[in-house]
Write a protein that holds these residues in place. Sequence first.
Motif, PDB file in Angstrom:
ATOM      1  N   MET A   3       0.908  -1.283   0.114  1.00  0.00           N
ATOM      2  CA  MET A   3      -0.018   0.117   0.043  1.00  0.00           C
ATOM      3  C   MET A   3       0.821   1.313   0.062  1.00  0.00           C
ATOM      4  O   MET A   3       1.780   1.588   0.993  1.00  0.00           O
ATOM      5  N   ALA A   4       0.820   2.089  -1.093  1.00  0.00           N
ATOM      6  CA  ALA A   4       1.617   3.229  -1.210  1.00  0.00           C
ATOM      7  C   ALA A   4       1.088   4.431  -0.435  1.00  0.00           C
ATOM      8  O   ALA A   4      -0.057   4.662  -0.531  1.00  0.00           O
ATOM      9  N   THR A   5       1.892   4.777   0.431  1.00  0.00           N
ATOM     10  CA  THR A   5       1.155   5.765   1.485  1.00  0.00           C
ATOM     11  C   THR A   5       1.195   7.247   0.819  1.00  0.00           C
ATOM     12  O   THR A   5       0.361   7.993   1.208  1.00  0.00           O
ATOM     13  N   ASP A   6       1.747   7.503  -0.603  1.00  0.00           N
ATOM     14  CA  ASP A   6       1.593   8.651  -1.152  1.00  0.00           C
ATOM     15  C   ASP A   6      -0.075   8.774  -1.976  1.00  0.00           C
ATOM     16  O   ASP A   6      -0.304   9.819  -2.485  1.00  0.00           O
ATOM     17  N   ARG A   7      -0.819   7.553  -1.813  1.00  0.00           N
ATOM     18  CA  ARG A   7      -2.252   7.614  -2.128  1.00  0.00           C
ATOM     19  C   ARG A   7      -3.090   8.249  -0.819  1.00  0.00           C
ATOM     20  O   ARG A   7      -4.199   8.453  -1.093  1.00  0.00           O
ATOM     21  N   ILE A   8      -2.251   8.485   0.235  1.00  0.00           N
ATOM     22  CA  ILE A   8      -3.210   8.911   1.521  1.00  0.00           C
ATOM     23  C   ILE A   8      -3.059  10.266   1.757  1.00  0.00           C
ATOM     24  O   ILE A   8      -1.825  10.794   1.947  1.00  0.00           O
ATOM     25  N   THR A   9      -4.039  10.829   2.000  1.00  0.00           N
ATOM     26  CA  THR A   9      -3.825  12.531   2.343  1.00  0.00           C
ATOM     27  C   THR A   9      -4.850  12.589   3.769  1.00  0.00           C
ATOM     28  O   THR A   9      -5.719  11.766   4.169  1.00  0.00           O
ATOM     29  N   ARG A  21      -8.200  10.458   3.526  1.00  0.00           N
ATOM     30  CA  ARG A  21      -8.528  10.137   2.075  1.00  0.00           C
ATOM     31  C   ARG A  21      -7.643   9.189   1.515  1.00  0.00           C
ATOM     32  O   ARG A  21      -6.356   9.162   1.688  1.00  0.00           O
ATOM     33  N   LEU A  22      -8.247   8.270   0.681  1.00  0.00           N
ATOM     34  CA  LEU A  22      -7.338   7.300  -0.248  1.00  0.00           C
ATOM     35  C   LEU A  22      -7.724   7.933  -1.395  1.00  0.00           C
ATOM     36  O   LEU A  22      -8.978   7.449  -1.991  1.00  0.00           O
ATOM     37  N   ASP A  23      -6.885   8.228  -2.258  1.00  0.00           N
ATOM     38  CA  ASP A  23      -7.279   8.793  -3.581  1.00  0.00           C
ATOM     39  C   ASP A  23      -8.409   9.844  -3.760  1.00  0.00           C
ATOM     40  O   ASP A  23      -9.354   9.745  -4.361  1.00  0.00           O
ATOM     41  N   GLU A  24      -8.674  10.819  -2.623  1.00  0.00           N
ATOM     42  CA  GLU A  24      -9.565  11.673  -2.445  1.00  0.00           C
ATOM     43  C   GLU A  24     -10.781  11.064  -2.031  1.00  0.00           C
ATOM     44  O   GLU A  24     -11.839  11.677  -1.608  1.00  0.00           O
TER      45      GLU A  24
END
Length: 171
Positions: free
Chosen positions: A1-7, A61-64
């Motif tokens: 799971m790539a953490t850069d998809r999470i905001t 958020r995952l991919d918004e």
Amino acid sequence: MATDRITFAPLTEADLPLLHDWLGREHVSRWWGPQRSLEEVVRDYHPAQRCFGGPMFFFIRLDEEPLGFIQRYAPIEHHHEGWWLEIDDSGVRGVDVFLARESHLDHGLGSAAVTAFVDWLFEDPLVSEVIADPAPDNLRAIHCFRNAGFIARQVVKTPDGPALLMRYRRP
Ligand SMILES: CC(C)(COP(=O)(O)OP(=O)(O)OC[C@H]1O[C@@H](n2cnc3c(N)ncnc32)[C@H](O)[C@@H]1OP(=O)(O)O)[C@@H](O)C(=O)NCCC(=O)NCCS
């Protein structure tokens, strides 16, 4: 799971009804306490509550798409409520988290979200350590925090009952 998809988006007043819905879900209320009324959620999670002047509550958020909720706190700001009396370092932050959909559990999303959130907390040079305090029998949460780098220390008393204090010192 790539953490850069999470905001992380600071919670707004408009988010409180959705948060109320999430807190009432069985897989959340089992660990976050019994269902609260909307008025209680507005009181307990209003964005006016701050952590050293900054936002305390966030949607993950995952991919918004909204994935869940995460909060940060400074233990020393909650001593008057009987919490974390053994911690008096102003650089310590604490984290609590849940995923909104039960079908999302056990896919590594919580570990990724906590990892990304802790990385963000450590961007503040004043933060010395991050703690978590899952219930000692919440094995999924304990494994999630361990995956994110936390180390289990001791069982402590909290106003909500016993908790396993887990610590993550600044790398
Ligand atoms: C806690 C929570 C955020 C973790 O997120 P998650 O995406 O489900 O967790 P992950 O998939 O990243 O990691 C869970 C780990 O627990 C393990 N696990 C799950 N159930 C377990 C059990 N009964 N016993 C032991 N380990 C268990 C999984 O195998 C996984 O470990 P692994 O990656 O080493 O295989 C999420 O489950 C949740 O929202 N739970 C309900 C609310 C809650 O408990 N919040 C925490 C309050 S402090």
